[in-house]
Design a protein around this motif. Structure first.
Motif, PDB file in Angstrom:
ATOM      1  N   GLY A  29       0.792  -1.120  -0.198  1.00  0.00           N
ATOM      2  CA  GLY A  29      -0.106   0.003  -0.155  1.00  0.00           C
ATOM      3  C   GLY A  29       0.620   1.425  -0.169  1.00  0.00           C
ATOM      4  O   GLY A  29       1.979   1.164  -0.133  1.00  0.00           O
ATOM      5  N   LEU A  30       0.091   2.229   0.208  1.00  0.00           N
ATOM      6  CA  LEU A  30       0.919   3.619   0.293  1.00  0.00           C
ATOM      7  C   LEU A  30       0.071   4.442   1.598  1.00  0.00           C
ATOM      8  O   LEU A  30      -1.093   4.269   1.931  1.00  0.00           O
ATOM      9  CB  LEU A  30       0.515   4.553  -0.847  1.00  0.00           C
ATOM     10  CG  LEU A  30       1.386   4.279  -2.201  1.00  0.00           C
ATOM     11  CD1 LEU A  30       1.002   5.166  -3.330  1.00  0.00           C
ATOM     12  CD2 LEU A  30       2.929   4.657  -1.704  1.00  0.00           C
ATOM     13  N   PRO A  31       0.646   5.297   2.117  1.00  0.00           N
ATOM     14  CA  PRO A  31       0.159   6.257   3.004  1.00  0.00           C
ATOM     15  C   PRO A  31      -0.760   7.136   2.505  1.00  0.00           C
ATOM     16  O   PRO A  31      -0.960   7.586   1.329  1.00  0.00           O
ATOM     17  CB  PRO A  31       1.232   7.112   3.633  1.00  0.00           C
ATOM     18  CG  PRO A  31       2.466   7.231   2.773  1.00  0.00           C
ATOM     19  CD  PRO A  31       2.231   5.699   2.228  1.00  0.00           C
ATOM     20  N   SER A 346       1.133  -4.597  -5.686  1.00  0.00           N
ATOM     21  CA  SER A 346       0.488  -3.655  -4.531  1.00  0.00           C
ATOM     22  C   SER A 346      -0.593  -2.875  -5.261  1.00  0.00           C
ATOM     23  O   SER A 346      -1.011  -2.774  -6.360  1.00  0.00           O
ATOM     24  CB  SER A 346       1.451  -2.290  -4.304  1.00  0.00           C
ATOM     25  OG  SER A 346       2.672  -2.812  -3.503  1.00  0.00           O
ATOM     26  N   ARG A 350      -4.978   4.789  -1.999  1.00  0.00           N
ATOM     27  CA  ARG A 350      -4.624   6.022  -2.409  1.00  0.00           C
ATOM     28  C   ARG A 350      -4.977   6.004  -3.894  1.00  0.00           C
ATOM     29  O   ARG A 350      -5.345   7.009  -4.359  1.00  0.00           O
ATOM     30  CB  ARG A 350      -3.156   6.228  -1.869  1.00  0.00           C
ATOM     31  CG  ARG A 350      -2.731   7.410  -2.278  1.00  0.00           C
ATOM     32  CD  ARG A 350      -2.905   8.641  -1.629  1.00  0.00           C
ATOM     33  NE  ARG A 350      -2.541   9.861  -2.166  1.00  0.00           N
ATOM     34  CZ  ARG A 350      -1.238  10.488  -2.374  1.00  0.00           C
ATOM     35  NH1 ARG A 350      -0.415   9.861  -1.969  1.00  0.00           N
ATOM     36  NH2 ARG A 350      -1.140  11.692  -3.001  1.00  0.00           N
ATOM     37  N   LEU A 351      -4.244   4.924  -4.564  1.00  0.00           N
ATOM     38  CA  LEU A 351      -4.168   5.159  -6.116  1.00  0.00           C
ATOM     39  C   LEU A 351      -5.636   4.253  -6.728  1.00  0.00           C
ATOM     40  O   LEU A 351      -5.991   4.333  -7.881  1.00  0.00           O
ATOM     41  CB  LEU A 351      -3.125   4.301  -6.578  1.00  0.00           C
ATOM     42  CG  LEU A 351      -1.772   5.110  -6.564  1.00  0.00           C
ATOM     43  CD1 LEU A 351      -0.630   4.254  -6.757  1.00  0.00           C
ATOM     44  CD2 LEU A 351      -1.771   6.414  -7.520  1.00  0.00           C
ATOM     45  N   HIS A 354      -3.820  -1.192  -8.904  1.00  0.00           N
ATOM     46  CA  HIS A 354      -2.686  -1.623  -8.847  1.00  0.00           C
ATOM     47  C   HIS A 354      -1.635  -0.763  -8.926  1.00  0.00           C
ATOM     48  O   HIS A 354      -1.685   0.205  -9.556  1.00  0.00           O
ATOM     49  CB  HIS A 354      -2.319  -2.661 -10.004  1.00  0.00           C
ATOM     50  CG  HIS A 354      -3.252  -3.722 -10.095  1.00  0.00           C
ATOM     51  ND1 HIS A 354      -3.078  -5.072 -10.687  1.00  0.00           N
ATOM     52  CD2 HIS A 354      -4.391  -4.265  -9.434  1.00  0.00           C
ATOM     53  CE1 HIS A 354      -3.926  -5.960 -10.604  1.00  0.00           C
ATOM     54  NE2 HIS A 354      -4.782  -5.374  -9.823  1.00  0.00           N
ATOM     55  N   TRP A 356       3.261   0.140  -9.012  1.00  0.00           N
ATOM     56  CA  TRP A 356       4.285  -0.687  -9.248  1.00  0.00           C
ATOM     57  C   TRP A 356       5.291  -0.989  -7.914  1.00  0.00           C
ATOM     58  O   TRP A 356       6.212  -1.484  -8.058  1.00  0.00           O
ATOM     59  CB  TRP A 356       5.305   0.436 -10.036  1.00  0.00           C
ATOM     60  CG  TRP A 356       5.604   1.803  -9.386  1.00  0.00           C
ATOM     61  CD1 TRP A 356       6.603   2.048  -8.637  1.00  0.00           C
ATOM     62  CD2 TRP A 356       4.780   2.884  -9.068  1.00  0.00           C
ATOM     63  NE1 TRP A 356       6.617   3.131  -7.881  1.00  0.00           N
ATOM     64  CE2 TRP A 356       5.164   3.809  -8.384  1.00  0.00           C
ATOM     65  CE3 TRP A 356       3.280   3.239  -9.818  1.00  0.00           C
ATOM     66  CZ2 TRP A 356       4.625   5.286  -8.162  1.00  0.00           C
ATOM     67  CZ3 TRP A 356       2.777   4.252  -9.576  1.00  0.00           C
ATOM     68  CH2 TRP A 356       3.375   5.373  -8.656  1.00  0.00           C
TER      69      TRP A 356
ATOM     70  N   TYR B 367       3.933   9.857  -4.523  1.00  0.00           N
ATOM     71  CA  TYR B 367       3.342   8.467  -4.361  1.00  0.00           C
ATOM     72  C   TYR B 367       4.677   7.503  -3.841  1.00  0.00           C
ATOM     73  O   TYR B 367       4.737   6.347  -4.047  1.00  0.00           O
ATOM     74  CB  TYR B 367       3.051   7.711  -5.790  1.00  0.00           C
ATOM     75  CG  TYR B 367       2.115   8.625  -6.227  1.00  0.00           C
ATOM     76  CD1 TYR B 367       0.774   8.725  -5.685  1.00  0.00           C
ATOM     77  CD2 TYR B 367       2.019   9.483  -7.410  1.00  0.00           C
ATOM     78  CE1 TYR B 367      -0.498   9.451  -6.104  1.00  0.00           C
ATOM     79  CE2 TYR B 367       1.053  10.194  -7.917  1.00  0.00           C
ATOM     80  CZ  TYR B 367      -0.181  10.090  -7.143  1.00  0.00           C
ATOM     81  OH  TYR B 367      -1.216  11.210  -7.707  1.00  0.00           O
ATOM     82  N   ARG B 369       6.707   5.796  -0.564  1.00  0.00           N
ATOM     83  CA  ARG B 369       6.531   5.281   0.666  1.00  0.00           C
ATOM     84  C   ARG B 369       7.369   5.990   1.522  1.00  0.00           C
ATOM     85  O   ARG B 369       8.637   6.613   1.255  1.00  0.00           O
ATOM     86  CB  ARG B 369       6.669   3.766   0.824  1.00  0.00           C
ATOM     87  CG  ARG B 369       5.779   3.159   0.121  1.00  0.00           C
ATOM     88  CD  ARG B 369       5.950   1.728   0.114  1.00  0.00           C
ATOM     89  NE  ARG B 369       4.786   0.838  -0.491  1.00  0.00           N
ATOM     90  CZ  ARG B 369       5.037  -0.472  -1.104  1.00  0.00           C
ATOM     91  NH1 ARG B 369       6.326  -1.169  -1.004  1.00  0.00           N
ATOM     92  NH2 ARG B 369       3.941  -1.013  -1.368  1.00  0.00           N
ATOM     93  N   ALA B 400       6.997   5.751 -13.555  1.00  0.00           N
ATOM     94  CA  ALA B 400       5.941   5.213 -12.613  1.00  0.00           C
ATOM     95  C   ALA B 400       5.343   6.034 -11.861  1.00  0.00           C
ATOM     96  O   ALA B 400       4.198   6.507 -11.598  1.00  0.00           O
ATOM     97  CB  ALA B 400       6.335   3.812 -12.047  1.00  0.00           C
ATOM     98  N   LYS B 407      -0.617  -0.296 -16.953  1.00  0.00           N
ATOM     99  CA  LYS B 407      -0.345  -1.683 -16.190  1.00  0.00           C
ATOM    100  C   LYS B 407       0.265  -2.894 -17.266  1.00  0.00           C
ATOM    101  O   LYS B 407      -0.131  -2.535 -18.452  1.00  0.00           O
ATOM    102  CB  LYS B 407      -1.554  -2.293 -15.649  1.00  0.00           C
ATOM    103  CG  LYS B 407      -1.557  -3.553 -14.725  1.00  0.00           C
ATOM    104  CD  LYS B 407      -2.911  -3.676 -13.971  1.00  0.00           C
ATOM    105  CE  LYS B 407      -4.280  -3.859 -14.846  1.00  0.00           C
ATOM    106  NZ  LYS B 407      -5.369  -4.175 -13.954  1.00  0.00           N
TER     107      LYS B 407
END
Lengths: 410, 410
Positions: A29-31, A346, A350-351, A354, A356, B367, B369, B400, B407
């Motif tokens: 994931g992402l924050p 992933s 947030r997005l 899917h 990268w 984007y 982390r 990306a 994708k």
């Protein structure tokens, strides 16, 4: 076959040890905002945390730097097949996606129902978007009308609305090629095109496709709207060395969704029936328990971590992670020799898609070194002893931890 | 084309997002004595530190483990072209190094002026090392005498002393091969050799070279010392998929030195004019600002971090790093969607030369982390979430993060 897979294949040996690979779909994931916590870091996961503290962690890049994997390439990579080499096309993925088992040499084709006039002019490339029921009714009729073409078995499957899939089975004969031109003219006011072969291996396929078009029109002559078929998106099925062949593993798939079952069957896993609705974690656990003695390798798929991410629902994804955490003790109680937890890509909420970003992965076995990681999260995995790796490294590592690989060289 | 570049090319999409790649030439360093701090760690860099704390870091190996990259291979790797595959030979690098724009199919050749006697015996392979002025005067005369050979455009450039470069332009015709033997006999007391083609694609080149030798001797007949030419070091220009073709990017180069402008033009970047002396950081920033709306990608080159390292001047390199740090806020004020900072190789002052050590790199985007890194230094980069990677991974990662890649697979 990637070099490493070929090497592993030559070293694999059969033992009694058991491997469980849990794929938490789209787990990375992402924050929600830069500097914050991801879904995994936000979740309350006492069981995963405890496991991480006695496991080795790392990060997997499934396809390559910056590349966002689809589910197909992501899973193939986890299963050890280089997804840049083993390309499964749209037609085959559509077939697999509705649960059709494909074999090497088969060709799967995506089709549209269309409306033609009396002189074969395309009036509507989507036949007025028929209902799913109408689609199923037409498919049933075509199945009766075209069970085979000159001895080549033909299978027809409904998708939805105007979409269907045809599979031509190579059987024991020559593999069918997919190098043929479209029947779909991608325009109205013209006739469907005649499929032409681009190479010798595809000549039989082109003849099959053209015969299918004629026989379908014949069978649907009485229909006003759904009376023609258009094809594009042909794909042949690459030859996968099966799990048995590549790893010497009797492998089982425990998944609820057709696409994942189809991918598993492509690489020769047995697909076990799973009771229950949707993700059916309890049903999956029961399937695992009931079949424990019959297999060496279990692919255990959890879908909802991806679906909630795709929905952009951060807190729902957190809950699905916690649901899996609650199940984990029962899985550990089976005492697998090797337990791996990974994702096929992933899917940051947030997005809402899917992404990268690498996925965290964990290997638990008796033969792990001490690791510094305290949790199964993206941030902890960055510190893990297993490093940042290609997804295709996972299977060799699992085989090694299960003591199923001989030494390379003397 | 590496598999990943080919894959990226198939997935690239055009969006409005903007990428800035800052190349701090030769940025990686070494402590002056083991256990000490590197140039980056010694520098006072409040702006870079703050940026690192909200970015992802890692390390790049530009060519491969232990390989010290030249500037050409180092940059090609950063631009996503495998430098072991896209080999730009000495002749082409010499031409690019003096600012000549080369195209696929051209051949660049390094030449020496020589002294011959009346029977074409080589008396001096370096023509008595003429002055640069004499070199330029001779080159000017040859340009008039040999503007083309049988319709193939010929360009002649002065380097220094006895060295010059000739470029044969393929134009719209067949690409010229570089598989030909030397004219330089590498000995005195013998005649210059006749160039022979090693393959069919180089036959025209061999004829061009031999014609050039005759016509140059004819034109220089009255000269006592500088009256012959010897050739070795032919190189053809590999076909680079351009930045537009490979990434769908409108790309601009902001650099002061000819070599870097030449490399950028090789991959199809527009080379923007930069006002100011030497490294001209203010001029570069002005060029970036003035052209902000016209491009998707900016390659922003800072040279002095390398030159000071090459001079073995640790404290001067530290100062150049601090100069860039002072500029950084103005660069960030443009608000690029993706900002990357990297180097094309390390140039530790301690070694006073390029080195094989990986370079720290940083990616800043919405984007990213959370990373644990506190500064943009070699030591912090080792802890970074982006890991230790090949240089060719950088461009896919930037694409990306800029959300410019579709994708892969379904």
């Amino acid at each position: 076959m990637s070099d490493l897979l070929e090497t592993v294949r030559g070293l694999a040996k059969k033992t009694d040890s058991k491997i469980v690979l849990v794929v938490l779909d789209g787990i990375g994931g992402l924050p929600l905002s830069p500097g914050g916590e991801t879904e995994l870091a936000s979740a309350n996961t006492p069981n995963l945390d405890a496991l991480a503290q006695r496991s080795e962690l790392g990060q997997l890049e499934l396809v390559g730097a910056g590349i966002t994997p689809g589910s197909g390439p992501g899973h193939l990579s986890l299963f050890g097949y280089d997804p840049l080499k083993y390309v499964v096309g749209r037609g085959a993925l559509s077939a697999v996606g509705i649960g059709v088992k494909l074999s090497s040499g088969d060709v799967a084709v995506r089709g549209n129902f269309a409306t033609l006039d009396g002189s074969r002019t395309v009036l509507d490339r989507r036949a007025g978007r028929p209902s799913d029921e109408k689609n199923a009714e037409i498919v049933a009729r075509l199945r009766v009308a075209i069970p085979d073409i000159d001895g080549t078995p033909v299978e027809i499957y409904t998708e939805s609305e105007h979409r269907f899939v045809v599979v031509f089975r190579a059987g024991a004969g020559e593999p069918l090629g997919a190098g043929i031109s479209d029947v779909d003219p991608q325009a109205t006011g013209v006739a469907p095109l005649t499929a032409m072969a681009h190479d010798a291996a595809s000549e039989r396929t082109a003849a099959l496709v053209n015969a299918f078009v004629s026989r379908a029109e014949e069978a649907l002559r009485a229909e006003e709207q759904v009376n023609g078929v258009l094809f594009r998106g042909y794909s042949d099925v690459p030859h996968f060395p099966s799990f048995d062949d590549a790893y010497g593993l009797r492998a089982a798939c425990i998944a609820s969704y057709p696409m994942y079952k189809g991918l598993a069957s492509l690489v020769g896993m047995d697909v076990l029936p799973v009771e229950g609705q949707e993700d059916a974690l309890d049903g999956k656990l029961a399937a695992l328990r009931d079949n424990w003695d019959r297999y060496d390798f279990f692919y255990f798929h959890v879908k909802k971590t991806d679906s909630t991410g795709e929905d952009g629902d951060f807190s729902a994804k957190v809950k699905k992670i916690e649901l899996f955490d609650a199940l984990l003790p029962q899985l550990l109680a089976l005492n697998p020799d090797v337990l791996a937890i990974a994702g096929d890509h992933s899917t940051p909420s947030r997005l809402a898609s899917h992404s990268w970003h690498p996925v965290p992965f964990l290997i638990h076995s008796e033969y792990s070194r001490k690791d510094v990681t305290a949790r199964y999260t993206e941030e902890e995995a960055q510190k893990g002893s297993l490093g940042l790796r290609r997804g295709t490294d996972l299977m060799p590592l699992l085989m090694a931890h299960a003591l199923k690989l001989n030494k390379y060289g003397a």
